[in-house]
Write an enzyme that holds these catalytic residues in place. Sequence first.
Site, PDB file in Angstrom:
ATOM      1  N   HIS A  92       0.828  -1.210   0.000  1.00 24.77           N
ATOM      2  CA  HIS A  92       0.000   0.000   0.000  1.00 24.77           C
ATOM      3  C   HIS A  92       0.864   1.262   0.000  1.00 24.77           C
ATOM      4  CE1 HIS A  92      -3.654  -2.372   0.734  1.00 24.77           C
ATOM      5  NE2 HIS A  92      -2.932  -3.055   1.597  1.00 24.77           N
ATOM      6  N   ASN A 121     -10.064  -3.657   2.037  1.00 27.39           N
ATOM      7  CA  ASN A 121      -9.780  -3.512   0.614  1.00 27.39           C
ATOM      8  C   ASN A 121     -11.067  -3.194  -0.137  1.00 27.39           C
ATOM      9  OD1 ASN A 121      -6.945  -4.039   0.559  1.00 27.39           O
ATOM     10  ND2 ASN A 121      -7.359  -6.222   0.807  1.00 27.39           N
ATOM     11  N   TYR A 162       0.590  -5.121  11.331  1.00 22.97           N
ATOM     12  CA  TYR A 162       0.362  -3.734  10.938  1.00 22.97           C
ATOM     13  C   TYR A 162       0.929  -2.757  11.956  1.00 22.97           C
ATOM     14  CZ  TYR A 162      -2.341  -4.407   6.707  1.00 22.97           C
ATOM     15  OH  TYR A 162      -2.709  -4.713   5.418  1.00 22.97           O
TER      16      TYR A 162
END
Length: 481
Positions: A54, A127, A337
């Site tokens: 990303h 997404n 993350y």
Amino acid sequence: MTRPNLQTESGRIVGDNQNSITAGKRGPTLLQDVYLIEKLAHFNRERTPERVVHAKGSGAFGELTVTADITRYTKAKIFSEIGKKTPMFARFSTVGGERGSADTVRDPRGFALKFYTEEGNWDLVGNNTPVFFIRDAIKFPDFIHTQKRNPQTNLKDPKMVWDFFSQSPESLHQVLILFSDRGIPLSHRFMHGFSSHTYSMINAAGDIHYVKWHFLSQQGIKNLKAEEAEKLAGSNPDHYQEDLFSSIEKGDFPKWKVAIQIMTPEQARNQRLNPFDVTKVWYHKEFPLMEVGFFELNKNPENYFQDVEQAAFSPANTIPGLYFSPDKMLQGRLFAYADTQRYRLGINATQIPVNRPRCSVHGYYRDGTMRVDGNGGDAVNYEPNSDPSSPFENASYKEPPIAIDGEGGHYDRYEDSGNDNYEQPGKLYRLMKEDEKARLVSNLVASLGAPSVPNAIKEKQIELFRRCDADLGKRLADSLL
């Protein structure tokens, strides 16, 4: 020729590189899977300073408005009353490309939302597709490597991509979406968003319900054909960025309807398909969409680097009443993350304005690079302590226990019949109109038919498509073999 053993960084031979250690076939991942942790931690540190995935994105600020009462499912204050408004930030992105890559490549789009609630920041990191390529986080570094560049040529490599897909049948559902018309949206404004993962909601009584989140574009769905996308990639590689910024600048604020699917724990136990498998959707006929509200993006960033590049999201950022599920991919992302943002932006990344909670935050964390908030001053930095003004735990905010059933071990992801890889991709193909099917086959042939992809890989992948639908397999075989 005997292949060498796969080993950890300390030299230990790896016994299973396909399945993480979980509590039962469908249970959550165990922290004792040290190889999984090592693999994800190493992967998070492979590239700097841009995001590992990303990397290229666009963002804007906005506001969530609640339009329906869901307090029977969650005690989260963000949904406490109809009409309640909550400030937010959204970032949209491509997945595999670098910061300078073109916006209009065939790639899933990241759909990351940060809500600044009075109980802390709530991040929903999804997404523009309701499913994903893999169902176990232990395969995430392997998958992303195939989407990046060949380590020798430094070029994108279709052989890597299809070599992995052809040996990972759980990818079929996402692959069909990616190579369908929806594989290249017209812009960020004309695509839906999904949590993809299953999360949970907890109400005031402590009852748990499982939930999937849907964000439905009120601009409608519009997509680019392959030749249109290729032309834009050359003439305006920043088309998405320009479209989002200019539409907000002129007051044409994009909106998305927020809806959920709800499943009880009893329903989850009795589902034929694994409800915690991120390569699956929940059928809308059985679990219809319920309206929650809408969000609108109405303010552009003042500085791209400050607000968009430094934005840090993690599904681990939740608030009371919103929680996790045994979804294996989600369990891995809870660690990965947050960890990659600590590496990319530093341990104090939450002090950056776009990441900083709008509510007061009290804790005992100290020091670290770029500490700019006074570092706790002269307050005590340990707990328990006898200082009546220092922060203390509040047992009423403990989340209720989630049932776990099974022994900790590596469970083959193909043993569980609820992880069927072919049913939903086949249904998706058969829902397509004839012209959509033709474009899907054309897009697949263009990629799978690349000269670098050996016939053995083509045959293996075509056989997987044939198991989804005989017509799809035949069309591809006729074109490629």
